[in-house]
Design a protein around this motif. Structure first.
Motif, PDB file in Angstrom:
ATOM      1  N   TYR A 141      -9.218  -1.543   0.571  1.00 11.75           N
ATOM      2  CA  TYR A 141      -8.062  -1.540  -0.327  1.00 11.75           C
ATOM      3  C   TYR A 141      -7.987  -2.842  -1.119  1.00 11.75           C
ATOM      4  CZ  TYR A 141      -6.612   2.215   2.894  1.00 11.75           C
ATOM      5  OH  TYR A 141      -6.565   3.342   3.665  1.00 11.75           O
ATOM      6  N   GLN A 142      -8.265  -3.958  -0.442  1.00 15.05           N
ATOM      7  CA  GLN A 142      -8.236  -5.243  -1.132  1.00 15.05           C
ATOM      8  C   GLN A 142      -9.348  -5.336  -2.172  1.00 15.05           C
ATOM      9  OE1 GLN A 142      -8.339  -7.782   2.343  1.00 15.05           O
ATOM     10  NE2 GLN A 142      -6.121  -8.079   2.336  1.00 15.05           N
ATOM     11  N   ALA A 180      -8.950   0.159  10.828  1.00 19.75           N
ATOM     12  CA  ALA A 180      -7.921  -0.415   9.953  1.00 19.75           C
ATOM     13  C   ALA A 180      -8.429  -1.657   9.237  1.00 19.75           C
ATOM     14  CB  ALA A 180      -6.666  -0.752  10.762  1.00 19.75           C
ATOM     15  N   THR A 181      -9.243  -2.450   9.912  1.00 18.66           N
ATOM     16  CA  THR A 181      -9.835  -3.631   9.271  1.00 18.66           C
ATOM     17  C   THR A 181     -10.746  -3.220   8.122  1.00 18.66           C
ATOM     18  OG1 THR A 181      -9.699  -4.962  11.283  1.00 18.66           O
ATOM     19  CG2 THR A 181     -11.313  -5.640   9.625  1.00 18.66           C
ATOM     20  N   ARG A 227       0.071  -6.349  10.306  1.00 21.71           N
ATOM     21  CA  ARG A 227      -0.610  -7.473   9.650  1.00 21.71           C
ATOM     22  C   ARG A 227       0.164  -7.956   8.422  1.00 21.71           C
ATOM     23  NH1 ARG A 227      -6.802  -4.886  10.133  1.00 21.71           N
ATOM     24  NH2 ARG A 227      -6.569  -4.325  12.336  1.00 21.71           N
ATOM     25  N   GLU A 240      -8.523  -1.951   5.305  1.00 20.99           N
ATOM     26  CA  GLU A 240      -7.829  -3.073   4.679  1.00 20.99           C
ATOM     27  C   GLU A 240      -8.756  -3.793   3.694  1.00 20.99           C
ATOM     28  OE1 GLU A 240      -5.254  -6.936   6.256  1.00 20.99           O
ATOM     29  OE2 GLU A 240      -6.880  -6.121   7.474  1.00 20.99           O
ATOM     30  N   GLU A 241      -9.987  -4.023   4.107  1.00 24.21           N
ATOM     31  CA  GLU A 241     -10.956  -4.679   3.229  1.00 24.21           C
ATOM     32  C   GLU A 241     -11.255  -3.821   2.008  1.00 24.21           C
ATOM     33  OE1 GLU A 241     -14.261  -5.406   5.767  1.00 24.21           O
ATOM     34  OE2 GLU A 241     -13.338  -7.142   6.782  1.00 24.21           O
ATOM     35  N   VAL A 280       0.839  -1.191   0.000  1.00 23.53           N
ATOM     36  CA  VAL A 280       0.000   0.000   0.000  1.00 23.53           C
ATOM     37  C   VAL A 280       0.876   1.243   0.000  1.00 23.53           C
ATOM     38  CG1 VAL A 280      -1.822   1.271   1.193  1.00 23.53           C
ATOM     39  CG2 VAL A 280      -1.759  -1.230   1.318  1.00 23.53           C
ATOM     40  N   HIS A 326       1.581  -6.338   5.910  1.00 24.87           N
ATOM     41  CA  HIS A 326       1.495  -5.615   4.647  1.00 24.87           C
ATOM     42  C   HIS A 326       2.668  -4.633   4.559  1.00 24.87           C
ATOM     43  CE1 HIS A 326      -2.459  -7.288   3.966  1.00 24.87           C
ATOM     44  NE2 HIS A 326      -2.935  -6.748   5.076  1.00 24.87           N
ATOM     45  N   LEU A 346      -1.529  -1.906   9.397  1.00 26.18           N
ATOM     46  CA  LEU A 346      -1.326  -2.752   8.221  1.00 26.18           C
ATOM     47  C   LEU A 346       0.047  -3.412   8.267  1.00 26.18           C
ATOM     48  CD1 LEU A 346      -2.851  -0.573   5.334  1.00 26.18           C
ATOM     49  CD2 LEU A 346      -3.883  -2.541   6.490  1.00 26.18           C
TER      50      LEU A 346
END
Length: 379
Positions: free
Chosen positions: A368-369, A361-362, A32, A365-366, A3, A34, A29
């Motif tokens: 961005y994915q 952040a979760t 996790r 993250e979802e 990212v 990333h 991130l």
């Protein structure tokens, strides 16, 4: 996932809501597994590229003042950073799965889109506010220019994130299909707030924010003066209205119970005052999100915000506080009730906990994915 964030200012070297959001999401991130790179101005000491809390910081422009002598954000600074971001971002585009750009100022977003043209790397944008006609008030005769740039940015192909439903609706009104706009709120460090010791010199009623017209601190002062109580009021913050507000406060019957603390450099000092306050009141009529409401609820305050179509206060406070019309009479009535122990339907701390940065952040993250997989709603 790799990212890249585009932000002319980088937290903690410059403190502000948009850059803090990048920092809090970015560091989580990294935790996790990333990879995170932040493209910004060289506000830190040391080499142009460095590592900070697991994130790669890459300076594409030198340090520069963000504001002009008039106290407004510098258009020249935004244009310069936009120019400087194009080549390094394009050169490294293949290394990033997604690029995330904060929308204000707009020119770097347009430059990022140009840099990514033809690369296949998606551009996610984060919209903290949509100003529309407010540009006329902010820029005067240049207001139409600000509105035009905002409108053009809203129509650029992108994967848009808004920090609130109010901001999402205002963005949709400028041409971005509503079904394409995801909402990922701003956040708080809930555990940090709960760990802070209450300030020993805390106030009964507290306000924290920039002292500008939209915050309606003048309304708060009049409402506080109308309340029959010996309570104290603390006002944290600075801004162009401070002198006028201090003159207003000095003329009140409650003048000896009102204190202007100015801007507090240490964030935990602000939290300490929130932890010690009984009531947090902010009748602001323009809030793209309203992070102080969430912080104050986490601190255990009874929170009072204004119900207004240009404010997301209701989305943050929900039933963990009180919403009133932004006038002195309505605010005074609810302020009196709160000082006498009236409690909202839900525990403010429980409402605030949903905005913890881990949860935010979760969601980010979802999102961005989803952009990487091209599984964004409406696309």
């Amino acid at each position: 996932m790799d990212v890249a964030f585009v932000s002319n200012v980088v937290y903690p070297f410059v403190t502000g809501g948009a850059e803090k959001r990048i920092h809090e999401i970015g560091t989580r991130l990294v935790e996790r597994d990333h990879d995170v790179t932040v493209y910004g101005r060289h506000f830190w000491d040391g080499p142009r590229e460095t590592t900070h809390e697991g994130m790669t910081l890459r300076a594409v422009s030198p340090e520069r003042d963000l504001y002009g002598e008039d106290g407004q954000r510098s258009i020249g600074e935004a244009l310069e950073f936009a120019k400087d971001i194009v080549r390094p971002l394009r050169r490294n585009a293949a290394n990033h799965d997604v690029v995330v750009a904060s929308v204000f100022p707009y020119f770097p977003v347009l430059a990022a889109k140009l840099a990514l043209a033809g690369t296949g790397t998606p551009l996610v944008t984060t919209w903290h506010e949509v100003w529309g006609d407010y540009w006329n008030e902010y820029l005067g005769t240049l207001g139409p220019f600000g509105k035009a740039v905002e409108h053009a940015t809203a129509r650029v192909p992108q994967y848009p994130i808004a920090v609130s439903g109010v901001t999402a609706d205002r963005l949709a009104a400028r041409g971005q299909p509503r079904e394409r706009i995801r909402t990922v709120p701003n956040g708080i460090d809930y555990d940090q707030i709960r760990r802070v010791e209450p300030a020993p010199d805390a106030f009964d009623v507290l306000f924290a924010g920039r002292l500008i017209e939209d915050k309606r601190v003048d309304v708060l002062l009049d409402a506080f003066d109308a309340v029959d109580t010996d309570a104290t009021l603390g006002i944290i913050g600075d801004g162009p209205q401070r002198d006028g507000l201090e003159r207003q406060a000095a003329a009140l019957d409650s003048a000896d119970r009102v204190t202007f603390l100015g801007f507090l450099d240490d964030y935990e000092d602000v939290l300490a005052h929130m932890r010690g306050a009984r009531v947090f009141a902010s009748p602001s009529t323009r809030e793209g999100f309203g992070i102080t409401y969430a912080e104050a609820m986490a601190a255990g305050c009874t929170v009072i915000g204004a119900e207004h179509p240009d404010s997301a206060a209701d989305e943050v406070i929900q039933d963990g506080g009180f919403l009133v019309a932004p006038n002195a009479d309505a605010l005074a009535t609810t302020l009196m009730r709160a000082l006498h122990g009236a409690a909202p339907p839900s525990d403010p701390k429980m409402v605030a906990q949903q905005f913890d940065w881990g949860n935010v952040a979760t969601d980010a993250e979802e999102a961005y994915q989803a952009a990487i997989r091209r599984k964004w709603g409406g696309i």
